[in-house]
Design a protein around this motif. Structure first.
Motif, PDB file in Angstrom:
ATOM      1  N   SER A 326       0.817  -1.215   0.000  1.00  9.30           N
ATOM      2  CA  SER A 326       0.000   0.000   0.000  1.00  9.30           C
ATOM      3  C   SER A 326       0.848   1.262   0.000  1.00  9.30           C
ATOM      4  N   HIS A 328       0.853   5.754   0.456  1.00 10.38           N
ATOM      5  CA  HIS A 328       0.226   6.922   1.071  1.00 10.38           C
ATOM      6  C   HIS A 328       0.518   8.146   0.210  1.00 10.38           C
ATOM      7  N   GLU A 358      -3.663   5.984  -3.255  1.00  7.82           N
ATOM      8  CA  GLU A 358      -4.500   6.991  -2.606  1.00  7.82           C
ATOM      9  C   GLU A 358      -4.703   8.215  -3.490  1.00  7.82           C
ATOM     10  N   SER A 568      -9.768   3.819   8.571  1.00 13.57           N
ATOM     11  CA  SER A 568      -8.375   4.260   8.501  1.00 13.57           C
ATOM     12  C   SER A 568      -8.016   4.955   9.804  1.00 13.57           C
ATOM     13  N   SER A 570      -4.502   6.754  11.986  1.00 11.33           N
ATOM     14  CA  SER A 570      -3.118   7.209  11.879  1.00 11.33           C
ATOM     15  C   SER A 570      -2.209   6.317  12.707  1.00 11.33           C
ATOM     16  N   ARG A 595      -6.800   0.238   7.583  1.00 20.00           N
ATOM     17  CA  ARG A 595      -5.713   0.967   6.912  1.00 20.00           C
ATOM     18  C   ARG A 595      -4.991   1.846   7.933  1.00 20.00           C
ATOM     19  N   TYR A 597      -2.070   4.869   8.292  1.00 18.20           N
ATOM     20  CA  TYR A 597      -1.378   5.867   7.473  1.00 18.20           C
ATOM     21  C   TYR A 597      -0.443   6.697   8.357  1.00 18.20           C
ATOM     22  N   ALA A 622       0.065   1.827   4.885  1.00 15.48           N
ATOM     23  CA  ALA A 622       0.458   2.698   3.772  1.00 15.48           C
ATOM     24  C   ALA A 622       1.760   3.424   4.070  1.00 15.48           C
TER      25      ALA A 622
END
Length: 677
Positions: A326, A328, A358, A568, A570, A595, A597, A622
């Motif tokens: 993945s 980002h 993304e 998602s 962080s 997900r 990130y 990601a």
């Protein structure tokens, strides 16, 4: 033609490179709209492109081995359009994408004529294929040696007199980090200088290279393994007991036959051997010390045989049971604040089997655009991005691609996005009507979705501006609030009350009411901020099937998510879950995709270490592909596995039905045995 003539061997040849491409030619060089006209030429022996640089007052170099991709004529139409150059330049256009000092660079050239373009296209394509073969180990050991020897000869013989003096050899060894004392190197130089002339010609230089590469420990190992004669029985014993090979007798015989009975010291190359060749191998065949050394350095002796080339994991499990390569902010090729938004990031990632890309999408003046909001990053159109994804999505892997979109567009341009995606992806795009969908009980597998593209966008019960409907997210969708949010009843009442009775309240009471009013006003502003551009069109909702973005409401037995719900978080939030709810996170990721990130403060596009989140079962971890740091390298190493398909099956402990494995702590050791024989 690049070749090496050795009076002890047959000539080793490489693809012919036209001599005309090695001569200086004036190209048009385009960069960020700036046009220059420097001289360029190709040096096939050293494997590089050279060009004039007035800024550096000399020559700049693009090593061909650093090139990641070459694009010619129509494949570079995006850039020709971007720089607003006339259509007739397209047929002479060359785009070179390469890495310099850990960063991606792009050079655009326009050949002066069709004939020069054809010449350069042929030369670059051949040399690029050769260098890629060298870097990936697809060429046999001897051919690799020929190429490197030729390259370093030319580097050392900088004045071109076809002679290497001792000082030249010293400089070459320093460049190659070969740490010989002056006395040791002098002895080796004298041994190669058979005519005692004080310099080496090319043949003598090759002899010197053999002396420099000589490995006494390999000779010692050979003697220990073979007793002086490495026949098949000795080779089999070595492979089974020292190398712990899993090959059966037939496989070992094929391998032995490939390297036995051949004198590699004279430059011969290993044949392509199959089981049918076993009958032709002499019963007394042996593997020479040189052949044994060649075998030890070959891919046939790699720690993981063929696993980097063949998809060997079970690809029929639900998608939640895989780690997925993945990216980002895929559109950026610089940092998060002032980087350049371009299709280049998508092409780069997809060519390396990235399966989740993304897009941050905003309303444009004419059509939707992709860029990093509230920063100085440049913009690229959704249309260009989708056409790039369509072209490269399955160039390196046939397994599904997920487009993770952060949507900031109004209804009109949302519909435009859907039409753009349908035009670009055709039948590859996953979609289903909003009304009448069957309930999803589990996610499909990567095998089920081969060649498919899915969209993930945040969805909530209040996004569709219509009556209640059952959609795939399992949510009851109600009518969205008006674009201009009404004044809150409590706020309205409080405001009027304050206005009518201000003269009758105490000073402290007035301050309290003002404070309360400010608090309500702040909540109203936040509410308006959240609802702005939050309505979702029916067309866009129809693309949310197996990847419906939802808000993370927490994890654990008290929270329920449908199989297609993806949230998602962080890295900061993920770290909190790792420290407080690790087992809950593992359980959630057994059946649901999440997900992770990078945190917003990573404005330099640095990366976290993704294995921390893989350990909890997170599938879509990601990273910033434009930054070559430790996080990038860990991610790269992970997805070299399973045929570089972009999907790696999780270990049993992170998959459903194996919860007991998590309750059994295990210790792992790496044992290294160094034998000094």
């Amino acid at each position: 033609m690049i070749h090496v003539d050795n009076n002890k061997t047959q000539t080793q040849s490489l693809p012919t490179v036209p001599e005309a491409s090695q001569e200086w030619a004036r190209f048009t060089k385009v960069s960020d709209g700036v046009i220059k006209y420097p001289l360029f030429r190709i040096d096939p022996d050293e494997g590089q492109i050279l060009y004039e640089s007035k800024k550096k007052k000399g020559i700049k170099i693009i090593p061909i081995e650093s090139i990641k991709e070459l694009r010619f004529d129509a494949d570079s139409s995006y850039y020709r359009t971007l720089f607003k150059l006339p259509p007739d330049t397209q047929s002479r256009w060359i785009t070179i994408i390469y890495i310099r000092e850990g960063a991606y660079k792009v050079t655009h050239l326009i050949a002066p004529s069709a004939s020069v373009f054809k010449l350069w296209k042929e030369s670059l394509t051949k040399l690029y294929a050769v260098r890629q073969g060298l870097m990936t180990g697809n060429f046999d050991h001897v051919l690799r040696d020929v190429i490197w020897e030729k390259q370093y000869w030319k580097t050392a013989d900088h004045d071109g007199d076809q002679k290497l003096e001792f000082e030249n050899v010293q400089n070459l060894c320093r460049r190659l980090s070969l740490h010989f004392s002056e006395a040791e190197l002098r002895n080796l130089f004298n041994a190669a200088d058979v005519h005692d002339r004080g310099y080496l010609n090319y043949v003598e230089y090759q002899e010197l290279i053999k002396l420099l590469k000589k490995r006494p420990e390999v000779q010692t190992l050979y003697e220990h393994v073979s007793g002086g004669k490495l026949d098949f029985a000795a080779f089999k014993s070595f492979m089974l007991h020292s190398q712990e090979s899993k090959l059966d007798d037939k496989g070992l015989e094929v391998l032995f036959t490939k390297y036995s009975g051949i004198d590699y010291s004279n430059g011969s190359t290993p044949p392509s051997t199959t089981t049918k060749d076993l009958d032709t191998r002499p019963p007394d065949a042996i593997m020479t010390p040189e052949a044994f050394a060649t075998f030890l350095r070959s891919l046939d002796n790699a720690a993981i045989l063929n696993q980097n080339k063949v998809v060997h994991h079970d690809m029929t499990r639900p998608m939640s049971e895989y780690f997925i390569s993945s990216s980002h902010n895929t559109y950026l090729i610089g940092n998060q604040l002032v980087g350049v938004s371009t299709i280049e990031g998508y092409i780069r990632a997809l060519l390396h089997s990235c399966r989740t890309v993304e897009l941050d999408i905003y309303d444009g003046s004419d059509e939707p655009m992709v860029y990093h909001g509230k920063t100085l990053t440049s913009k690229v159109s959704v249309r260009e991005v989708c056409h790039a994804i369509a072209k490269y999505a399955f160039a390196s892997s046939p397994y599904p691609v997920v487009i993770s979109a952060e949507m900031h567009c109004g209804i009109q341009q949302q519909d435009m996005i859907v039409q753009i995606m349908k035009d670009a992806f055709g039948d590859a795009l996953i979609s289903a009507p909003v009304e009448g969908r069957a309930k999803i009980t589990s996610l499909p597998s990567p095998e089920d979705l081969r060649g498919k593209i899915m969209l993930k966008v945040y969805s909530s019960p209040t996004l569709l501006p219509t009556k209640n409907l059952n959609i795939s997210s399992g949510l009851r969708v109600k009518k969205a609030p008006p674009k201009t949010a009404p004044v809150d009843d409590d706020s309205s009442s409080s405001s009027s009350s304050t206005a009518s009775s201000a003269s009758h309240v105490s000073h402290s009471s007035l301050l309290g009411e003002i404070k309360d009013l400010k608090s309500k006003l702040a909540r109203k502003v936040r509410s308006k901020s959240r609802t702005k551009h939050k309505e979702m069109s029916f067309a866009l909702a129809s693309l949310l099937v197996y990847t419906v973005g939802v808000k993370c409401r927490g994890i654990g037995a008290s929270e329920h998510y449908e199989p297609e719900h993806v949230f998602s978080i962080s890295e900061n939030s993920a770290n909190k879950y790792l420290s407080t709810s690790m087992l809950d996170l593992v359980k959630h990721t057994q059946s649901h995709i999440i997900r992770i990130y990078p945190k917003g403060t990573r404005v330099d596009s640095s990366n976290y270490e993704p294995h921390l989140y893989w350990a909890a079962g997170a599938q879509v971890v990601a990273i910033n592909w434009q930054t070559f740091d430790l996080g990038y390298m860990i991610n790269y190493a992970m997805f070299q596995r399973n045929g570089r398909s972009g999907y790696v099956l999780k270990p049993l402990a992170l998959r459903p039905g194996n919860e007991s494995l998590l309750q059994k702590p295990t210790k792992h050791y790496l044992d290294l045995t160094v034998r000094l024989i």
